[in-house]
Design a protein around this motif. Structure first.
Motif: not given
Length: 346
Positions: A254, A267, A271
């Motif tokens: 992340d 993505e 996040r």
């Protein structure tokens, strides 16, 4: 209390039964490393109707391994462990019927709908139910040895079931000290799951391994669910073994762990997982087993306790859809014909 497989043969015995009547609806996948077909069948007289039927050929799969799994399916009983309906043999094939879980495995959900990992709230729910299943196994002194996304089954109503019981092994009790002795077994059936196995299993040294090896596999599975793939999967086998032996710890991908220039999807870079998610993953993936928390303690972790109630996966995994049946792939099976040639219940 410890058990041996010989004692399971008489556990939860059933009276002789007729082969259940069913209609094949389609093929939903493969099991046993691709050696067994999994069919969706509709059983006559069964509420809800649908079951999963695995056809296991003893020409390709060790019969003792099949019997071992059937023993565990019959004997174990827990809301978060795959249920057993019946098993019977026809010539060289063994047929195993279990309930049908309409989202199939977590691996299937990831591959079809969440290639970069499933949402954290879904991970929490899956983890809690898996921990409850593993806690039950550990209370019976059973090591699962194959916890991974392909062995976690989901229903859209929120149910989570742990499968892969053919890999289970009992810890044996020392008759003198009454302590449980570590395992040293490393059969060929474990070779397919090296990515998920704890370092102490792979070392195959005199110290062996025990219940806490499952906790490491849970940590790898958390990474697999969150990242969309298991750690070390981009490495050659020898490199993976080396990295595990020197204590390399996988991570969740992340915004807090990825650096500029890291090869990752946008993505994953955008996040941010919670601190408690990172923390419980790190606890599970401690290289030394004595530094990992036992399953009972993991159930008290803030990450697990953040789940207040079981929710539908229609809400938690909105992109996931119940598995579509692939018709027209069953021409090579003449099940109704072969069943007339004689049967034997396992």
């Amino acid at each position: 209390m410890g058990y041996h497989f010989s004692s399971l043969q008489g556990a939860r015995t059933t009276t002789p039964m007729e082969i259940p009547s069913f209609t094949i609806c389609g093929q939903i996948g493969r099991a046993y490393s691709g050696l067994a077909d999994v069919l969706l069948v509709k059983r006559e007289g069964k509420a809800g109707g649908l079951s999963a039927l695995r056809i296991l050929s003893t020409e390709f799969i060790d019969y003792e391994q099949i019997k071992k799994e059937v023993w565990f399916l019959r004997w174990l009983s827990h809301p978060n462990i795959i249920a057993f309906e019946c098993a019977f043999s026809v010539d060289a094939d063994v047929y195993v019927l279990t309930p049908f879980y309409d989202l199939c495995s977590v691996l299937r959900v990831i591959q079809a709908h969440y290639k970069h990992g499933i949402p954290e709230k879904a991970v929490v729910q899956i983890l809690k139910h898996v921990l409850l299943a593993v806690q039950y196994l550990h209370e019976q002194n059973i090591v699962h040895r194959s916890i991974r996304c392909s062995h976690i089954l989901l229903s859209s109503n929120g149910a989570v079931k742990l499968a892969g019981l053919r890999h289970c092994a009992f810890l044996r009790r020392n008759e003198i000290t009454e302590a449980h002795e570590p395992l040293h077994e490393f059969g060929p059936e474990l070779a397919e799951g090296l990515l998920w196995l704890a370092p102490e299993i792979l070392k195959q040294d005199l110290y062996g391994y025990g219940l806490l090896s499952d906790v490491y596999s849970i940590g790898i599975t958390l990474c697999e669910m969150a990242n969309g793939f298991p750690p070390f999967s981009d490495m050659e086998r020898l490199q993976m073994l080396y990295e595990k032996s020197k204590g390399t710890t996988p991570r969740l991908l992340d915004s807090t762990t990825l650096q500029e220039g890291d090869d990752a999807a946008s993505e994953q870079k955008r996040r941010t997982f919670t601190d408690s998610f990172h923390n419980i993953t790190n606890i599970c993936l401690k290289p030394a087993s004595e530094h990992r928390w036992p399953v009972a303690r993991l159930l008290t972790h803030p990450f697990v306790r953040s789940m207040k109630k079981t929710r539908s996966f229609n809400d938690l995994l909105p992109h996931a859809r119940p598995t579509a049946v692939r018709n027209g792939e069953l021409a090579s099976y003449s099940v109704s014909t072969s069943l007339e040639q004689g049967t034997g219940e396992l």
